[in-house]
Design a protein around this motif. Structure first.
Motif, PDB file in Angstrom:
ATOM      1  N   PHE A 124       0.797  -1.211   0.000  1.00  0.00           N
ATOM      2  CA  PHE A 124       0.000   0.000   0.000  1.00  0.00           C
ATOM      3  C   PHE A 124       0.832   1.264   0.000  1.00  0.00           C
ATOM      4  CE2 PHE A 124      -2.798  -2.835   2.567  1.00  0.00           C
ATOM      5  CZ  PHE A 124      -3.872  -2.841   1.719  1.00  0.00           C
ATOM      6  N   ALA A 125       0.191   2.320  -0.469  1.00  0.00           N
ATOM      7  CA  ALA A 125       0.685   3.688  -0.286  1.00  0.00           C
ATOM      8  C   ALA A 125      -0.499   4.627  -0.469  1.00  0.00           C
ATOM      9  CB  ALA A 125       1.767   4.017  -1.293  1.00  0.00           C
ATOM     10  N   PHE A 126      -0.550   5.685   0.311  1.00  0.00           N
ATOM     11  CA  PHE A 126      -1.559   6.720   0.144  1.00  0.00           C
ATOM     12  C   PHE A 126      -0.945   7.890  -0.611  1.00  0.00           C
ATOM     13  CE2 PHE A 126      -3.774   4.728   3.739  1.00  0.00           C
ATOM     14  CZ  PHE A 126      -5.090   4.851   3.326  1.00  0.00           C
ATOM     15  N   ASP A 127      -1.789   8.677  -1.298  1.00  0.00           N
ATOM     16  CA  ASP A 127      -1.304   9.923  -1.876  1.00  0.00           C
ATOM     17  C   ASP A 127      -1.039  10.913  -0.740  1.00  0.00           C
ATOM     18  OD1 ASP A 127      -3.874  10.676  -1.123  1.00  0.00           O
ATOM     19  OD2 ASP A 127      -4.275  11.754  -2.979  1.00  0.00           O
ATOM     20  N   SER A 128      -0.463  12.063  -1.078  1.00  0.00           N
ATOM     21  CA  SER A 128      -0.056  13.016  -0.035  1.00  0.00           C
ATOM     22  C   SER A 128      -1.227  13.559   0.773  1.00  0.00           C
ATOM     23  CB  SER A 128       0.737  14.168  -0.641  1.00  0.00           C
ATOM     24  OG  SER A 128      -0.065  14.855  -1.593  1.00  0.00           O
ATOM     25  N   SER A 129      -2.436  13.556   0.196  1.00  0.00           N
ATOM     26  CA  SER A 129      -3.601  14.042   0.943  1.00  0.00           C
ATOM     27  C   SER A 129      -4.246  12.953   1.794  1.00  0.00           C
ATOM     28  CB  SER A 129      -4.646  14.599  -0.026  1.00  0.00           C
ATOM     29  OG  SER A 129      -5.191  13.545  -0.815  1.00  0.00           O
ATOM     30  N   LYS A 130      -3.737  11.720   1.672  1.00  0.00           N
ATOM     31  CA  LYS A 130      -4.269  10.560   2.393  1.00  0.00           C
ATOM     32  C   LYS A 130      -5.719  10.254   2.024  1.00  0.00           C
ATOM     33  CE  LYS A 130      -1.244   9.352   5.820  1.00  0.00           C
ATOM     34  NZ  LYS A 130      -0.863   8.007   6.017  1.00  0.00           N
ATOM     35  N   THR A 131      -6.116  10.597   0.791  1.00  0.00           N
ATOM     36  CA  THR A 131      -7.484  10.324   0.354  1.00  0.00           C
ATOM     37  C   THR A 131      -7.551   9.249  -0.713  1.00  0.00           C
ATOM     38  OG1 THR A 131      -7.390  12.124  -1.256  1.00  0.00           O
ATOM     39  CG2 THR A 131      -8.325  12.633   0.909  1.00  0.00           C
ATOM     40  N   VAL A 132      -6.424   8.962  -1.365  1.00  0.00           N
ATOM     41  CA  VAL A 132      -6.407   7.947  -2.420  1.00  0.00           C
ATOM     42  C   VAL A 132      -5.445   6.843  -2.003  1.00  0.00           C
ATOM     43  CG1 VAL A 132      -5.916   7.450  -4.844  1.00  0.00           C
ATOM     44  CG2 VAL A 132      -6.919   9.658  -4.191  1.00  0.00           C
ATOM     45  N   LEU A 133      -5.936   5.622  -1.981  1.00  0.00           N
ATOM     46  CA  LEU A 133      -5.117   4.476  -1.614  1.00  0.00           C
ATOM     47  C   LEU A 133      -4.652   3.767  -2.886  1.00  0.00           C
ATOM     48  CD1 LEU A 133      -4.117   2.464   0.608  1.00  0.00           C
ATOM     49  CD2 LEU A 133      -6.267   1.250   0.269  1.00  0.00           C
ATOM     50  N   PHE A 134      -3.351   3.615  -3.029  1.00  0.00           N
ATOM     51  CA  PHE A 134      -2.783   2.893  -4.167  1.00  0.00           C
ATOM     52  C   PHE A 134      -2.258   1.559  -3.671  1.00  0.00           C
ATOM     53  CE2 PHE A 134      -2.221   7.377  -5.017  1.00  0.00           C
ATOM     54  CZ  PHE A 134      -2.647   7.498  -6.336  1.00  0.00           C
ATOM     55  N   TRP A 135      -2.285   0.552  -4.522  1.00  0.00           N
ATOM     56  CA  TRP A 135      -1.663  -0.706  -4.154  1.00  0.00           C
ATOM     57  C   TRP A 135      -0.974  -1.305  -5.362  1.00  0.00           C
ATOM     58  CZ3 TRP A 135      -6.923  -0.065  -4.472  1.00  0.00           C
ATOM     59  CH2 TRP A 135      -7.583  -0.814  -5.427  1.00  0.00           C
ATOM     60  N   THR A 136       0.003  -2.137  -5.107  1.00  0.00           N
ATOM     61  CA  THR A 136       0.706  -2.867  -6.140  1.00  0.00           C
ATOM     62  C   THR A 136       0.632  -4.338  -5.817  1.00  0.00           C
ATOM     63  OG1 THR A 136       2.824  -2.779  -4.988  1.00  0.00           O
ATOM     64  CG2 THR A 136       2.329  -0.978  -6.510  1.00  0.00           C
ATOM     65  N   GLU A 137       0.690  -5.132  -6.843  1.00  0.00           N
ATOM     66  CA  GLU A 137       0.724  -6.583  -6.646  1.00  0.00           C
ATOM     67  C   GLU A 137       2.102  -7.082  -7.065  1.00  0.00           C
ATOM     68  OE1 GLU A 137      -2.582  -8.369  -8.630  1.00  0.00           O
ATOM     69  OE2 GLU A 137      -4.023  -7.419  -7.300  1.00  0.00           O
TER      70      GLU A 137
END
Length: 86
Positions: free
Chosen positions: A71-84
């Motif tokens: 996981f990682a969030f964008d700088s505003s902590k509103t969008v969650l990104f993930w990688t597989e």
């Protein structure tokens, strides 16, 4: 230290139960929402992303994945990104 998710056994726990009542399968990463009410947990062997509502303590499946997820969030902590990772 307090356990909030997992009952000490390996397995694929069901949704809708308290975090301490379910089995989890190789958790590999965690993230927390900006409002600190949702904990996101990946299961490397369970191949899914789980959420734990920190208010109700109820577990849900956010998505099924094809491999370990990070996981990682964008700088505003509103969008969650993930990688597989494979």
């Amino acid at each position: 230290i307090t356990t909030i998710m997992g009952n000490g056994t390996v397995g694929n726990g069901l949704d809708g139960f308290l975090g301490t009542q379910i089995a989890i399968n190789a958790p590999c990463d965690v993230a927390i929402s900006a409002n600190r009410q949702i904990l996101y947990v990946t299961e490397a062997n369970g191949l899914r992303v789980r959420t734990l509502n920190l208010i109700t303590r109820i577990v849900s499946t956010l998505l099924n994945s094809s491999g370990p997820t990070y996981f990682a969030f964008d700088s505003s902590k509103t969008v969650l990104f993930w990688t597989e990772a494979y």
